[in-house]
Motif scaffolding. Structure first.
Motif, PDB file in Angstrom:
ATOM      1  N   ASN A 107       1.780   3.864   1.729  1.00 39.41           N
ATOM      2  CA  ASN A 107       1.650   4.430   3.073  1.00 39.41           C
ATOM      3  C   ASN A 107       1.919   5.939   3.067  1.00 39.41           C
TER       4      ASN A 107
ATOM      5  N   ASN B  30       2.780 -10.170   8.724  1.00 41.03           N
ATOM      6  CA  ASN B  30       1.769  -9.101   8.753  1.00 41.03           C
ATOM      7  C   ASN B  30       2.351  -7.797   9.266  1.00 41.03           C
ATOM      8  N   GLN B  31       3.194  -7.893  10.297  1.00 38.87           N
ATOM      9  CA  GLN B  31       3.804  -6.685  10.844  1.00 38.87           C
ATOM     10  C   GLN B  31       4.785  -6.064   9.866  1.00 38.87           C
TER      11      GLN B  31
ATOM     12  N   SER C  64       4.653  -6.165   6.689  1.00 31.41           N
ATOM     13  CA  SER C  64       3.902  -5.585   5.569  1.00 31.41           C
ATOM     14  C   SER C  64       3.404  -4.173   5.848  1.00 31.41           C
ATOM     15  N   LYS C  65       3.346  -3.784   7.106  1.00 34.35           N
ATOM     16  CA  LYS C  65       2.838  -2.462   7.466  1.00 34.35           C
ATOM     17  C   LYS C  65       3.893  -1.373   7.288  1.00 34.35           C
ATOM     18  N   ASN C  66       5.103  -1.765   6.951  1.00 39.16           N
ATOM     19  CA  ASN C  66       6.213  -0.817   6.848  1.00 39.16           C
ATOM     20  C   ASN C  66       6.607  -0.579   5.400  1.00 39.16           C
TER      21      ASN C  66
ATOM     22  N   ASN D 192       0.852  -1.183   0.000  1.00 40.45           N
ATOM     23  CA  ASN D 192       0.000   0.000   0.000  1.00 40.45           C
ATOM     24  C   ASN D 192       0.889   1.234   0.000  1.00 40.45           C
TER      25      ASN D 192
END
Length: 264
Positions: free
Chosen positions: A93, A157-158, A160-162, A91
């Protein structure tokens, strides 16, 4: 093993003829136990490699061992397809953040090949954005969050947030052979990989999908330049993600396992 038992010598990553220097220095070591352990390790490696097929995790190790055996097979430490198939594309971000996955120092001792002394401190003032640290248990600060140990699904999952994944280990003589799987996990989760440029297998594998640096000042400069251009950052993330899904898969190399067993 050589580096561990000869750390008191003047061998360094920058030696142009490191192996020749090691061979000279080993005869001058005063600790006979260490010399014997080193000799045993080398003897075992030579015996096993010449008698049996070997599976190795990096092309640089394969190149070295192929000098004494023609039955050395490459098996990179890549994830299985079913481990990464559910990872969604990156994404865009709004606020880039970073991640470092690794083990914390044990009783204050940092493994030499994974020395990151001073790295986390760079994020303490918030000038480099937020840093998520996976694998460490410590108190969170305003800009640094420690997630402790996570199972594989939660870890992915964690990540992927970065936006950026770091391997900031300080240079070490073993790095030309070292192929940490976190580089490939970063890539699969759509992170731009930043790595110490002594970790040659990462660059051999990721090609132009990794940003290298010599030291922390150079790392910070490249990092700031990248996060200041959000469009370039996102483009690199997508490109790395797509490269990983095509190239960084266990299944691409599993035939080497069958061939090794066939020859065993």
């Amino acid at each position: 093993m050589i580096s561990q038992y000869e750390s008191s010598t003047d061998v360094s990553y920058y030696d142009t003829d490191m192996l020749a220097k090691i061979k000279r220095n080993v005869t001058t070591l005063g600790n006979q136990i260490k010399k014997n352990k080193r000799k045993m390790w080398i003897d075992w490696e030579l015996e096993i490699t010449t008698k049996f097929p070997s599976l190795v995790p990096s092309s640089s190790i394969k190149l070295e061992l192929s000098r004494i055996s023609n039955r050395v097979f490459l098996l990179p430490n890549f994830p299985l397809n079913n481990e990464i198939e559910r990872i969604k594309p990156p994404n865009n971000n709004s606020e880039p953040s970073s991640v470092y996955a690794g083990t914390s120092p044990y009783k204050g001792y940092q493994t030499p090949i994974k020395n990151i002394d001073g790295f986390i401190d760079l994020f303490a003032m918030g000038k480099l954005g937020k840093l998520n640290v996976i694998g460490w248990n410590a108190s969170d600060t305003e800009y640094i969050r420690y997630h402790g140990f996570l199972d594989r699904t939660d870890m992915i999952n964690q990540m992927s947030k970065n936006s950026i994944g770091f391997i900031p280990w300080k240079k070490h003589p073993f790095h030309p052979y070292c192929s940490p799987n976190k580089a490939f996990e970063y890539a699969h989760t759509g992170l731009v990989v930043f790595s110490t440029n002594s970790l040659q297998p990462i660059f051999d594998t990721l090609l132009d999908n990794v940003i290298g640096f010599n030291d922390y000042p150079e790392m910070v400069e490249k990092f700031k330049n990248l996060i200041s251009n959000t469009e370039e950052l996102f483009t690199k993330r997508v490109k790395t993600y797509e490269f990983a899904r095509s190239n960084l898969l266990w299944e691409n190399y599993e035939n080497n396992i069958f061939e090794a067993y066939k020859q065993a």
